[in-house]
Design an enzyme around this catalytic site. Structure first.
Site, PDB file in Angstrom:
ATOM      1  N   ASP A  59       0.840  -1.203   0.000  1.00 19.03           N
ATOM      2  CA  ASP A  59       0.000   0.000   0.000  1.00 19.03           C
ATOM      3  C   ASP A  59       0.876   1.254   0.000  1.00 19.03           C
ATOM      4  O   ASP A  59       0.640   2.195   0.728  1.00 19.03           O
ATOM      5  CB  ASP A  59      -0.946   0.016   1.212  1.00 19.03           C
ATOM      6  CG  ASP A  59      -1.801   1.277   1.267  1.00 19.03           C
ATOM      7  OD1 ASP A  59      -2.417   1.625   0.257  1.00 19.03           O
ATOM      8  OD2 ASP A  59      -1.844   1.918   2.326  1.00 19.03           O
ATOM      9  N   HIS A  63       2.410   9.959   1.155  1.00 23.27           N
ATOM     10  CA  HIS A  63       1.876  11.298   1.398  1.00 23.27           C
ATOM     11  C   HIS A  63       2.926  12.151   2.110  1.00 23.27           C
ATOM     12  O   HIS A  63       3.758  11.647   2.861  1.00 23.27           O
ATOM     13  CB  HIS A  63       0.605  11.221   2.250  1.00 23.27           C
ATOM     14  CG  HIS A  63      -0.494  10.476   1.564  1.00 23.27           C
ATOM     15  ND1 HIS A  63      -1.137  10.967   0.453  1.00 23.27           N
ATOM     16  CD2 HIS A  63      -1.057   9.270   1.814  1.00 23.27           C
ATOM     17  CE1 HIS A  63      -2.052  10.103   0.062  1.00 23.27           C
ATOM     18  NE2 HIS A  63      -2.011   9.058   0.867  1.00 23.27           N
ATOM     19  N   GLY A  78      -2.646   6.080   4.236  1.00 21.00           N
ATOM     20  CA  GLY A  78      -1.535   5.492   3.499  1.00 21.00           C
ATOM     21  C   GLY A  78      -0.192   5.979   4.000  1.00 21.00           C
ATOM     22  O   GLY A  78      -0.106   6.939   4.761  1.00 21.00           O
TER      23      GLY A  78
END
Length: 194
Positions: A59, A63, A78
């Site tokens: 995943d 960010h 995330g």
């Protein structure tokens, strides 16, 4: 594996963190689905090891710090996990949770089989050499200075892993060695047998 119609994956962070970690990690472990209890984590491990779960995934969603530092409801889900996924699984190996063979099966063999990726996922004559060399006895600590994700953070910051990736090969070309990424373009498009 190749005939399965429904497959399942688990992300490294769901095998590692629990809701208890929100106290120190906060938004940095915010994912969808959310990290849950130790009991939930244990159930995921059980399903992974008895082959109900086929793949260990990452995943990878790098960010920025600014995005993750927003209030919980505004911060995106995330985190950057590609760099630390393999060594996190080797940490579980050191704890007796999983064999090296099972790590390879779940992170290399099964993704290639499920997606029918040609000449990938195995060490075989005629296959592309996408490899990492792991020194299972070479500890290192995760800190800002050795994080490669452009976002500049990791949920594993401050953790010392017992294992280290020493070399990475992409299509047979050495692209990483001893905390140094080589400035070469070794990638090739994936081909599929489907």
């Amino acid at each position: 594996m190749e005939e399965k119609k429904i497959t399942a994956e688990v992300c490294v962070h769901h095998l590692w963190f629990t809701n208890d970690d929100y106290a120190t990690k906060g938004n940095f472990i915010k994912w969808n689905p959310a990290v849950k209890t130790a009991k939930d984590r244990d159930a995921l491990w059980k399903a992974l090891l008895d082959d109900r779960i086929d793949v260990i995934a990452t995943d990878h969603a790098p960010h920025t710090l600014e995005e993750k530092k927003q209030s919980y409801l505004k911060a995106p889900s995330g985190g950057p996990l590609v760099q630390h996924a393999v060594v996190a699984m080797f940490e579980a190996h050191h704890q007796g949770k999983i064999s090296v063979e099972k790590i390879v099966e779940k992170m290399c063999h099964n993704p290639a089989k499920i997606f029918k990726i040609e000449k990938r996922g195995f060490i075989k004559e005629g296959y592309y050499a996408d490899l990492v060399i792991v020194n299972a006895g070479l500890p290192w600590g995760v800190k800002k200075e050795n994080i490669f994700a452009k976002c500049g953070w990791s949920p594993f910051e401050g953790f010392t892993f017992k294992s280290r990736i020493t070399h990475t090969f992409v299509n047979g070309q050495l692209v990483y060695n001893a905390f140094k990424v080589k400035d070469i373009r070794a990638g090739k498009r994936l081909l599929f047998d489907r």
